[in-house]
Design a protein around this motif. Structure first.
Motif, PDB file in Angstrom:
ATOM      1  N   GLY A 191       0.847  -1.192   0.000  1.00 29.81           N
ATOM      2  CA  GLY A 191       0.000   0.000   0.000  1.00 29.81           C
ATOM      3  C   GLY A 191       0.873   1.228   0.000  1.00 29.81           C
ATOM      4  O   GLY A 191       2.077   1.144  -0.227  1.00 29.81           O
ATOM      5  N   GLY A 192       0.235   2.372   0.261  1.00 25.31           N
ATOM      6  CA  GLY A 192       1.008   3.610   0.305  1.00 25.31           C
ATOM      7  C   GLY A 192       0.602   4.542  -0.799  1.00 25.31           C
ATOM      8  O   GLY A 192      -0.380   4.292  -1.517  1.00 25.31           O
ATOM      9  N   ALA A 193       1.382   5.595  -0.936  1.00 27.30           N
ATOM     10  CA  ALA A 193       0.947   6.682  -1.791  1.00 27.30           C
ATOM     11  C   ALA A 193       1.125   6.400  -3.289  1.00 27.30           C
ATOM     12  O   ALA A 193       0.179   6.518  -4.062  1.00 27.30           O
ATOM     13  CB  ALA A 193       1.679   7.955  -1.387  1.00 27.30           C
ATOM     14  N   LYS A 198       7.296   2.413  -5.477  1.00 30.97           N
ATOM     15  CA  LYS A 198       7.319   0.982  -5.126  1.00 30.97           C
ATOM     16  C   LYS A 198       7.260   0.098  -6.363  1.00 30.97           C
ATOM     17  O   LYS A 198       6.895  -1.079  -6.293  1.00 30.97           O
ATOM     18  CB  LYS A 198       6.169   0.671  -4.178  1.00 30.97           C
ATOM     19  N   GLY A 216      -4.065   1.836  -1.031  1.00 28.48           N
ATOM     20  CA  GLY A 216      -3.701   3.245  -0.921  1.00 28.48           C
ATOM     21  C   GLY A 216      -3.790   3.934  -2.272  1.00 28.48           C
ATOM     22  O   GLY A 216      -4.585   3.552  -3.143  1.00 28.48           O
ATOM     23  N   GLY A 217      -2.938   4.945  -2.452  1.00 25.43           N
ATOM     24  CA  GLY A 217      -2.928   5.661  -3.730  1.00 25.43           C
ATOM     25  C   GLY A 217      -2.537   4.723  -4.873  1.00 25.43           C
ATOM     26  O   GLY A 217      -2.957   4.899  -6.017  1.00 25.43           O
ATOM     27  N   ASN A 220      -5.296   3.161  -6.899  1.00 28.09           N
ATOM     28  CA  ASN A 220      -6.025   4.056  -7.816  1.00 28.09           C
ATOM     29  C   ASN A 220      -5.461   3.983  -9.228  1.00 28.09           C
ATOM     30  O   ASN A 220      -6.206   4.034 -10.214  1.00 28.09           O
ATOM     31  CB  ASN A 220      -5.986   5.498  -7.299  1.00 28.09           C
ATOM     32  N   LEU A 234      -5.665  10.482  -5.869  1.00 30.55           N
ATOM     33  CA  LEU A 234      -4.224  10.443  -6.166  1.00 30.55           C
ATOM     34  C   LEU A 234      -3.958   9.225  -7.056  1.00 30.55           C
ATOM     35  O   LEU A 234      -4.251   8.097  -6.689  1.00 30.55           O
ATOM     36  CB  LEU A 234      -3.453  10.298  -4.846  1.00 30.55           C
ATOM     37  N   PHE A 269      -9.061  16.505   0.445  1.00 28.64           N
ATOM     38  CA  PHE A 269      -8.066  15.733   1.193  1.00 28.64           C
ATOM     39  C   PHE A 269      -7.867  16.390   2.548  1.00 28.64           C
ATOM     40  O   PHE A 269      -6.929  17.152   2.754  1.00 28.64           O
ATOM     41  CB  PHE A 269      -6.748  15.679   0.402  1.00 28.64           C
ATOM     42  N   ILE A 289     -10.747   8.834  -3.880  1.00 25.52           N
ATOM     43  CA  ILE A 289     -10.790   7.531  -3.203  1.00 25.52           C
ATOM     44  C   ILE A 289      -9.706   7.540  -2.126  1.00 25.52           C
ATOM     45  O   ILE A 289      -8.530   7.756  -2.429  1.00 25.52           O
ATOM     46  CB  ILE A 289     -10.512   6.382  -4.204  1.00 25.52           C
ATOM     47  N   MET A 290     -10.136   7.326  -0.871  1.00 24.18           N
ATOM     48  CA  MET A 290      -9.126   7.414   0.196  1.00 24.18           C
ATOM     49  C   MET A 290      -9.070   6.172   1.082  1.00 24.18           C
ATOM     50  O   MET A 290      -8.264   6.101   2.002  1.00 24.18           O
ATOM     51  CB  MET A 290      -9.373   8.663   1.015  1.00 24.18           C
ATOM     52  N   PRO A 315       0.019   1.346   3.977  1.00 17.59           N
ATOM     53  CA  PRO A 315      -1.388   1.349   4.373  1.00 17.59           C
ATOM     54  C   PRO A 315      -2.345   1.225   3.177  1.00 17.59           C
ATOM     55  O   PRO A 315      -1.977   1.533   2.047  1.00 17.59           O
ATOM     56  CB  PRO A 315      -1.558   2.718   5.047  1.00 17.59           C
ATOM     57  N   GLY A 317      -5.157   2.892   2.960  1.00 14.37           N
ATOM     58  CA  GLY A 317      -5.856   4.164   2.752  1.00 14.37           C
ATOM     59  C   GLY A 317      -5.182   5.256   3.558  1.00 14.37           C
ATOM     60  O   GLY A 317      -4.111   5.049   4.142  1.00 14.37           O
ATOM     61  N   VAL A 318      -5.829   6.416   3.584  1.00 13.54           N
ATOM     62  CA  VAL A 318      -5.277   7.550   4.344  1.00 13.54           C
ATOM     63  C   VAL A 318      -5.615   7.308   5.824  1.00 13.54           C
ATOM     64  O   VAL A 318      -6.515   7.937   6.384  1.00 13.54           O
ATOM     65  CB  VAL A 318      -5.848   8.886   3.826  1.00 13.54           C
ATOM     66  N   GLU A 320      -4.283   8.003   8.518  1.00 12.47           N
ATOM     67  CA  GLU A 320      -4.050   9.066   9.510  1.00 12.47           C
ATOM     68  C   GLU A 320      -5.358   9.822   9.778  1.00 12.47           C
ATOM     69  O   GLU A 320      -5.528  10.405  10.846  1.00 12.47           O
ATOM     70  CB  GLU A 320      -3.006  10.071   9.008  1.00 12.47           C
ATOM     71  N   ASP A 348       5.395   3.988   7.617  1.00  6.61           N
ATOM     72  CA  ASP A 348       3.953   4.140   7.787  1.00  6.61           C
ATOM     73  C   ASP A 348       3.304   2.862   8.272  1.00  6.61           C
ATOM     74  O   ASP A 348       2.312   2.894   8.997  1.00  6.61           O
ATOM     75  CB  ASP A 348       3.306   4.540   6.456  1.00  6.61           C
TER      76      ASP A 348
END
Ligand code: AMP
Length: 403
Positions: A191-193, A198, A216-217, A220, A234, A269, A289-290, A315, A317-318, A320, A348
């Protein structure tokens, strides 16, 4: 498993041993605020002390300017903490590269190795000086193993014997068990942004694992590649083609990359934006989409329950923002409840593990952010490679001695 020289293989009695540890710990107002990394090294130090060694400790702290002393990056608080734990005085040595006077059974800590010009450049002269300080060099810092620097790489060229410390060996064993000799099905979660940060990991894992959950991002970009509307989410337009290729390749390799059936969207966001759960086909042009939706979580949880090895980085999703944390929370819970061998790493991911309180339910939490990711990418870590070379040389020497 890689062949490395271990502390137990050596006679350290009366020998001066230089140990590279990772004391890059958080410090506030001159006090160590998390001593996890320091405590983790105590068994190594005790083992070497009991074997009769004199110990020179070397570590970096933060990113100071090379060649300049800066109190903000001093290891003084670490020396204090080590003295308390070991119940002996562990002096901090400021000028150490040209030699240290030591007494038997002493432990000293060298000031931040990154104050030395040449450390990050793997300078030969600095490496030679470090090698000459000791009879045995031990690298026990997995988190820096992906960097070829004077204290993680160059020094091993000059020390008479170079060995791996127990922390480094444990980390390698755990990662090898998960990735090189896994019990299958092997499931990875990335996961992640961004896909871009990656990409190599995704490529390597899609050839290796039975299921690859992207989140995560990152997901998407995969959704876009599969022809879905992702609105203002994102995603990386220039990597849609790559995502498409990865999905095809994975399929050809018998690897499944499940895409979400429902997602949680917001319009902005931020922490306040209302979260709306939608079927993936209902995402609108102004949606972001978060997180993954509850149906997707259920589907993923079933996969996790069937896996025998789980590798987790990033992660879903977001997480945090509370309203977009359910996907990562549900994933964390599923991993915690699974009987699979699970390994997790990355900044993260560790934050998520601690947020959802499952530290003791993960089989192994990797200490190395960058080193963990490079290991996942299938790269050879330079600090490990040089220890392997040293082990081959040492073995040959031992064999010759036996003749
Ligand atoms: P990374 O450092 O690549 O592991 O990315 C972690 C970051 O990705 C976290 O700070 C998350 O908030 C962020 N992230 C996760 N999912 C999304 C998403 N759907 N949209 C934007 N950012 C996300």
């Amino acid at each position: 498993m890689t062949i490395l020289v271990k502390i137990a293989d050596l006679d350290l009695s009366g020998k001066t041993v230089l140990i590279r540890e990772d004391y890059n710990v958080p410090i506030k107002d001159g006090v160590v605020t998390s001593d996890v990394r320091i405590r983790a090294t105590l068994p190594t130090l005790t083992q070497a002390l009991e074997a009769g060694a004199k110990i020179i400790l070397v570590s970096h702290l933060g990113r100071p300017v090379a060649g300049e002393y800066d109190e903000a990056f001093s290891l003084a608080p670490v020396a204090k903490s080590l003295s308390d734990f070991l119940e002996i005085d562990v002096p901090l040595i400021k000028d150490w590269t040209n030699g240290i006077d030591m007494t038997d059974h002493q432990v000293v800590l060298c000031e931040n190795v990154r104050f030395e010009k040449g450390e990050t450049k793997n300078d030969d002269e600095l490496a030679r000086k470090m090698g000459q300080l000791c009879q045995v060099y031990i690298n026990d810092a997995f988190a820096t193993a992906h960097r070829a620097q004077a204290s993680t790489h160059g020094v091993a060229k000059y020390a008479a014997i170079s060995a791996a410390g127990p922390l480094l060996i444990n980390e390698l064993k755990a990662l090898t068990k998960a990735l090189r000799e896994p019990a299958t099905p092997l499931l990875a979660i990335v996961g992640g942004a961004k896909v871009s940060s990656k990409l190599t990991i995704l490529e390597t894992l899609s050839e290796k694992v039975d299921q690859l959950i992207v989140g995560g991002g990152i997901v998407n970009t995969f959704l876009k590649a599969a022809g879905y509307e992702v609105g203002k989410s994102l995603y990386e337009a220039d990597l849609v083609e790559v995502a498409s290729r990865l999905m095809k390749q994975a399929e050809a390799n018998g690897c499944e990359i499940p895409l979400p059936i429902d997602v949680i969207c917001g319009k902005e966001f931020d922490e306040e934006t209302p979260a709306v759960t939608k079927a993936i086909s209902d995402v609108e042009a102004d949606d972001m989409i978060m997180d993954v939706g509850p149906e997707t979580s259920q589907q993923l949880n079933k996969m996790i329950a069937q896996a025998n090895t789980i590798v987790w980085n990033g992660p879903l999703g977001v997480f945090e923002f509370e309203q977009f944390s359910q996907g990562t929370r549900s994933l964390a819970k599923a991993i915690a409840e699974s009987s699979a061998y699970s390994i997790a790493g990355g900044g993260d991911t560790i934050a998520a593990i601690s947020k959802f309180n499952i530290e003791d339910k993960i089989s192994y939490i990797s200490t190395g952010g960058g080193a963990f990711l490079e290991f996942l990418e299938g790269k050879k870590l330079p600090a490990i490679e040089i220890l392997e070379e040293a082990a081959r040389a040492w073995e040959a020497m031992e064999r010759a001695r036996e003749l």
